[in-house]
Scaffold this active site. Structure first.
Site, mmCIF file in Angstrom:
data_model
loop_
_atom_site.group_PDB
_atom_site.id
_atom_site.type_symbol
_atom_site.label_atom_id
_atom_site.label_comp_id
_atom_site.label_asym_id
_atom_site.label_seq_id
_atom_site.Cartn_x
_atom_site.Cartn_y
_atom_site.Cartn_z
ATOM 1 N N SER A 56 36.017 36.270 39.418
ATOM 2 C CA SER A 56 37.357 36.138 38.858
ATOM 3 C C SER A 56 37.741 37.375 38.053
ATOM 4 O O SER A 56 37.857 38.462 38.593
ATOM 5 C CB SER A 56 37.440 34.861 38.020
ATOM 6 N N ASP A 96 45.159 37.900 38.154
ATOM 7 C CA ASP A 96 43.814 38.410 37.899
ATOM 8 C C ASP A 96 43.176 38.758 39.245
ATOM 9 O O ASP A 96 43.776 38.525 40.307
ATOM 10 C CB ASP A 96 43.001 37.418 37.067
ATOM 11 N N ASP A 136 41.011 37.654 41.403
ATOM 12 C CA ASP A 136 40.907 36.712 42.526
ATOM 13 C C ASP A 136 42.150 35.847 42.650
ATOM 14 O O ASP A 136 42.186 34.909 43.439
ATOM 15 C CB ASP A 136 39.644 35.850 42.419
ATOM 16 N N ASP A 158 43.653 33.595 40.907
ATOM 17 C CA ASP A 158 43.806 32.194 40.518
ATOM 18 C C ASP A 158 44.496 32.059 39.158
ATOM 19 O O ASP A 158 44.837 30.948 38.746
ATOM 20 C CB ASP A 158 42.466 31.444 40.547
#
Length: 615
Positions: free
Chosen positions: A181, A341, A343, A345
């Site tokens: 992440s 961000d 990734d 999410d």
């Protein structure tokens, strides 16, 4: 056991791991540390101080031994967001050996859960563009395929929400996403989702929670060695672009594509940054599909880059992370900034706030009055938009947020006649709420489309924010005007956070215990009227939360403080909220005065919390 005896035992464990390591790079890395840790300085004379060269050798040996002790302090465990750790050799790092063991444990768990049931388990595997993500995904596919599990791999490096979507869309029994992440570039991680025939209730397609996490961890612990784990050379299916098409269409189901809405969208200028992650292309495609054609992507941060060269920390919450986006927005007179961000999410939102220069803290203005909205502000805006989309069909609908998020969402739900639920932190809990139509946590995580994605999704959240901006602009208003309207209806809710980082993890528990044992009598000058030890659970009419470490306090003037240890960092985090009354007919200046008064109260509360924690 003496120091040398302990080293000898550690040396043997390290060598055993090296012999079993499938990756020559991490095996060699461990060999170098092992050699350095065993090499003492030459020519030492008892009773005499070592010379500088000898001291350097002593320090290098001690550092190597400490590093190896940390790397072999235990196997990485599933935490708040799955496995996550620094890349490197050893069981307490992210590497091929750890991933192969994790995949084998997951395989054994799935085969046990679906024993005697046909067809065999189906697992979807995704990965982002971080260092080693593609290799970890391939290793997972090889392990799962070798034991007869059907494996579907996403076609290229894609956002986490695409994987979460695919688990439900393809009826998979599990999903694996290789990502860390918003962590630093030297980290990677491994998220696991369960669905299909393994989880059939409201949590279908969500990340794992107890007892599944412990059951999978137990299977991982039973893996005797990497060498014992079979790995197929082929046999899994690499999905085509159709899975991305399906995800994009699912997100666009949230869009208003009427001629009026499309015309309003064309008049909005958006600055978008994926922060060197994998969300930029999919997000731009979604926005274009809803009519947002004037989208400027921050050029320095557009392409995926696992080193995240333009930011100190690839988290839009961190100071400086979206400065390039804010500068571009100011130069190009944009209407909104959307920051994903790495990734994708999470989603950060920035807007022009003419009053921001009057405040300190998270409301501080950037270029030309631009500032990033706090996660609770964006959560309230998206929650209100979710209620609007219900169009009065509120039966069974529920809004949800984590225990540390603002209470404003609960007031929005109550005013609309919609259910509301509080959960523990983490979307693995929020996404499991029955009847969920919107959920969020203050750390920039939003679930606006739980029908398709049982996780936070920065791309769909970005679309809903952009749609909101277009509608408001068409009527001559802004996001700040909408926040003012919410304040007039529900009171001005202002939140902030105080945190303290610790080197010794034992100090975290001690700090939480100290404030739990002797909580402050006043916060910001208001008497503390309620103190709840969250470790004892809160099984009452308000929320019925299970036990979790931490403390919750309320004061006579409605201030709330939640203190808890972080689930992902060596920190104690304190979440503060004050509520300032606002008249329903308050003008712009009056709302601004209420915001300033709330900021002053919040600063006083923060000072009292720091004193109580001794930080």
């Amino acid at each position: 056991m003496t120091g040398e005896d302990a080293w000898t035992a550690l040396e043997a464990r390290v060598q055993t791991w090296i012999d079993d390591d499938p990756d020559p790079q991490t095996a060699e890395e461990l060999r170098r540390l092992l050699a350095q840790g065993g090499r003492g300085p030459a020519g030492l004379t008892p009773g005499r101080e070592p010379d500088p060269t000898q001291q350097q050798a002593i320090d290098a040996q001690a550092a190597a031994r400490a590093e190896l002790a940390d790397r072999f302090s235990g196997l990485l465990q599933f935490g708040t967001a799955g496995l996550r750790g620094r890349l490197g050799g050893g069981p307490h790092r992210m590497n091929r050996a750890v991933v192969i063991r994790a995949a084998s444990g997951l395989a054994d768990y799935l085969l046990g859960e679906l024993d005697g049931i046909t067809p065999p388990p189906r697992v979807v595997v995704g990965f982002d563009a971080r260092h080693n993500s593609a290799q970890f995904a391939r290793d997972s596919a090889a392990v799962l395929t070798a034991v007869g599990i059907e494996v579907l791999v996403l076609p290229w490096a894609l956002p986490t929400p695409v994987l979460a979507f695919a688990v439900r869309h393809l009826g998979a029994d599990a999903g694996v996403m290789v990502t860390a992440s918003h962590n630093p570039p030297q980290d990677n991680g491994y998220k696991v989702y369960l669905g299909g025939r393994v989880v059939t209730d409201a949590g279908q397609g969500s990340q794992i929670v107890p007892p599944a996490d412990a059951a999978i961890a137990a299977e991982i612990a039973r893996v005797p060695s990497v060498a014992s784990v079979p790995r197929a050379e082929s046999g899994w299916t690499v999905l085509g672009p159709e899975i991305v098409d399906a995800y994009v269409e699912s997100v666009l189901s949230l869009a208003d594509r009427s001629p009026e809405a499309l015309e309003a969208a064309r008049r909005v200028r958006i600055v978008l940054t994926p922060l060197h992650g994998v969300g930029g292309e999919v997000a731009a495609r979604v926005l274009a599909g809803a009519g947002f054609t004037d989208v400027l992507v921050v050029p320095e941060q557009e392409a995926p880059d696992p080193d995240f060269p333009s930011v100190a920390f690839p988290n839009p919450e961190e100071p400086g992370a979206i400065d390039l986006a804010l500068g571009l927005a100011a130069d190009e007179r944009a209407d909104v900034v959307l920051a994903l961000d790495p990734d994708a999410d999470r989603c950060a939102v920035a807007t022009v706030d003419p009053r921001a220069r009057q405040h300190r803290g998270p409301d501080t203005a950037g270029a030309d009055g631009w500032r990033m909205l706090h996660g609770d502000e964006t959560g309230a805006l998206l929650g209100a938009a979710a209620v609007d989309r219900l169009a009065g069909q509120t039966q069974g609908a529920v809004l949800a947020s984590s225990i540390v998020s603002s209470r404003l969402l609960g007031r929005i739900a109550e005013h609309a006649g919609v259910g509301y639920a509080q959960t523990l932190t983490g979307f693995k809990w929020i996404s499991r709420v029955d009847g969920l139509v919107f959920g969020y946590e203050e750390a920039l995580g939003y679930c606006v489309d739980p029908e398709h994605v049982h996780d936070k999704d920065g791309i769909s959240a970005s679309l809903v924010v952009a749609t909101m901006v277009a509608r408001l602009k068409a009527g001559g208003h802004t996001l700040m005007d909408r926040l003012d309207d919410l304040a007039r209806t529900h009171g001005l809710h202002l939140t902030d956070q105080v945190s303290a980082r610790f080197v010794d993890l034992a100090d975290i528990a001690a700090a939480v215990h100290r404030i739990t044992a002797t909580p402050p009598r006043t916060l910001g000058g208001s008497p503390v009227t309620s103190v709840v030890d969250l470790a004892a659970g809160t099984d009452d009419d308000r929320d019925g939360l299970p036990a979790t470490p931490g403390l919750r306090m309320f004061t006579a003037d409605g201030t709330r403080v939640v203190v808890r240890p972080s689930g992902t960092e060596p920190k104690v985090k304190c979440y503060l909220e004050v509520v300032e009354p606002v008249a329903p007919d308050a003008d712009h200046a009056a709302v601004g005065h209420a915001r300033s008064a709330a900021r002053h109260r919040l600063d006083a509360v923060a000072a009292d919390v720091r004193a109580a924690l001794g930080i």
